[in-house]
Design an enzyme around this catalytic site. Sequence first.
Site, PDB file in Angstrom:
ATOM      1  N   MET A 156      -4.216  -1.200 -32.061  1.00 52.12           N
ATOM      2  CA  MET A 156      -3.858  -0.452 -33.267  1.00 52.12           C
ATOM      3  C   MET A 156      -3.417  -1.436 -34.328  1.00 52.12           C
ATOM      4  SD  MET A 156      -1.898   2.958 -31.800  1.00 52.12           S
ATOM      5  CE  MET A 156      -0.979   2.108 -30.501  1.00 52.12           C
ATOM      6  N   GLN A 170      -9.181  -7.963 -28.867  1.00 53.01           N
ATOM      7  CA  GLN A 170     -10.272  -7.143 -29.384  1.00 53.01           C
ATOM      8  C   GLN A 170     -10.874  -7.791 -30.626  1.00 53.01           C
ATOM      9  OE1 GLN A 170     -10.204  -3.311 -31.658  1.00 53.01           O
ATOM     10  NE2 GLN A 170     -11.060  -2.466 -29.763  1.00 53.01           N
ATOM     11  N   CYS A 218     -13.797   1.815 -34.738  1.00 52.47           N
ATOM     12  CA  CYS A 218     -12.903   1.948 -35.899  1.00 52.47           C
ATOM     13  C   CYS A 218     -13.555   2.829 -36.966  1.00 52.47           C
ATOM     14  CB  CYS A 218     -12.581   0.572 -36.469  1.00 52.47           C
ATOM     15  SG  CYS A 218     -11.449   0.645 -37.889  1.00 52.47           S
ATOM     16  N   LYS A 222     -15.263  -0.561 -26.823  1.00 56.52           N
ATOM     17  CA  LYS A 222     -14.564   0.678 -27.199  1.00 56.52           C
ATOM     18  C   LYS A 222     -15.337   1.316 -28.337  1.00 56.52           C
ATOM     19  CE  LYS A 222      -9.976   2.600 -28.054  1.00 56.52           C
ATOM     20  NZ  LYS A 222     -10.154   3.308 -29.345  1.00 56.52           N
ATOM     21  N   ASN A 274     -10.366   8.135 -23.950  1.00 56.30           N
ATOM     22  CA  ASN A 274      -9.406   7.916 -25.026  1.00 56.30           C
ATOM     23  C   ASN A 274      -9.404   9.152 -25.926  1.00 56.30           C
ATOM     24  OD1 ASN A 274      -9.335   5.840 -28.003  1.00 56.30           O
ATOM     25  ND2 ASN A 274      -7.607   6.572 -26.837  1.00 56.30           N
ATOM     26  N   GLY A 275      -8.214   9.541 -26.357  1.00 54.66           N
ATOM     27  CA  GLY A 275      -8.086  10.653 -27.279  1.00 54.66           C
ATOM     28  C   GLY A 275      -7.186  11.743 -26.741  1.00 54.66           C
ATOM     29  N   GLY A 283      -3.402   5.383 -27.348  1.00 49.83           N
ATOM     30  CA  GLY A 283      -3.127   4.866 -28.677  1.00 49.83           C
ATOM     31  C   GLY A 283      -1.910   5.524 -29.277  1.00 49.83           C
ATOM     32  N   ARG A 284      -2.142   6.542 -30.128  1.00 50.09           N
ATOM     33  CA  ARG A 284      -1.038   7.145 -30.889  1.00 50.09           C
ATOM     34  C   ARG A 284       0.037   7.781 -30.016  1.00 50.09           C
ATOM     35  NH1 ARG A 284      -3.514  11.425 -34.251  1.00 50.09           N
ATOM     36  NH2 ARG A 284      -4.953  11.568 -32.470  1.00 50.09           N
TER      37      ARG A 284
END
Length: 381
Positions: free
Chosen positions: A23, A83, A114, A154, A215-216, A239-240
């Site tokens: 991130m 990354q 991204c 990713k 992911n998500g 992530g978040r």
Amino acid sequence: MLPASPLHLGPHRVDPPVVLAPMAGITGSAFRRLCRELSGTSGGLYVSEMVTSRALVERDAETLRMVTFHPEESRPGMVRSVQLYGVDPRTVGEAVRIVVGEGRADHVDLNFGCPVPKVTRKGGGSALPYKRPLLRAILREAVAAADGVPVTVKMRKGIDDEHLTYLDAGAIAQEEGVAWVALHGRTAVQHYSGQADWDAIAVLKRELDVPVLGNGDVWSAADALRMTARTGCDGVVVGRGCLGRPWLFAQLATAFRGEPLPADPDLRGVAAVMVRHAELLTEELGEDKGVRDLRKHVAWYLKGFAVGSDLRRALAMVRDLDELRALLDRLDLDQPYPVAVLDAPRGRTTAQKRVALPEGWLDDPYDAAVPAGAELVTSGG
């Protein structure tokens, strides 16, 4: 639930099968170390911020700092993970050779997910898999340059629902020798809005032989277990969900061992984590810059707690460690964690009206040409 199987990344074992997502502006050394400290294990994988291949090749000082790992991240059992972003196969290959040849990392992840306009309008990130031959050329160069160091990918589902790319991209990645593929179950145009499509992760898992990570919308350890059960994925990328909750990795490790979860901390515990985060940022960046960097995390840490507006504002403008400690001491530190916010989204949730793309990008998915001026010169997304 039975304990999860560990992931294998070349010669490395990733156990629990949990990855901290790159991130921009977040996953520097300080945050990676904090998440690992709180996890109580040397396992898992903690990936750097996105590093731009051209900036690395040009030896940009800030980019070189971003691919410099703290000694604490290099202890036995730990994997240093970088990354990279790039659009030109030759530039990406040279960046991988620098990372590997100079012993800077043990794993290279390639960013094809991204959705940020400054990236996609150059043909990079989540725009790039639409150009199948260009994707293949980048992967081929990267895997060859890595010389045995594992390379992963990713990506997102595609640009939008009319331009889905994840199945073709996953097949190409597998054919070119990647160690695994991680799929964020959203398109670029969704950005971080709506719900992640876990069914797409399940479809990709059925199609590929290499491991597939999901992911998500992993906001909690329970979400991670649901994702793996529903999709069959081999691991999760977070992530978040860890913004303001870096102890989530301890809960994930416990959940994947099939053990009862540790509780979220009360505000006293959260305040202690905030101070530790600021200390690590100070060690990495110096006190002035480090404490300023903490400011972006304050709202995430305090989400759902009863904190007066004046005190919340003062914490968002904190200037040094002593002031941070003094302000935190003024909080009602006995408040329990506000569990009602655990599944609430963190970070940006607005969809994009459209995805910024190079002119004519969608005309021919089999055009392998690198767009003019495609390579960004700064890192971090």
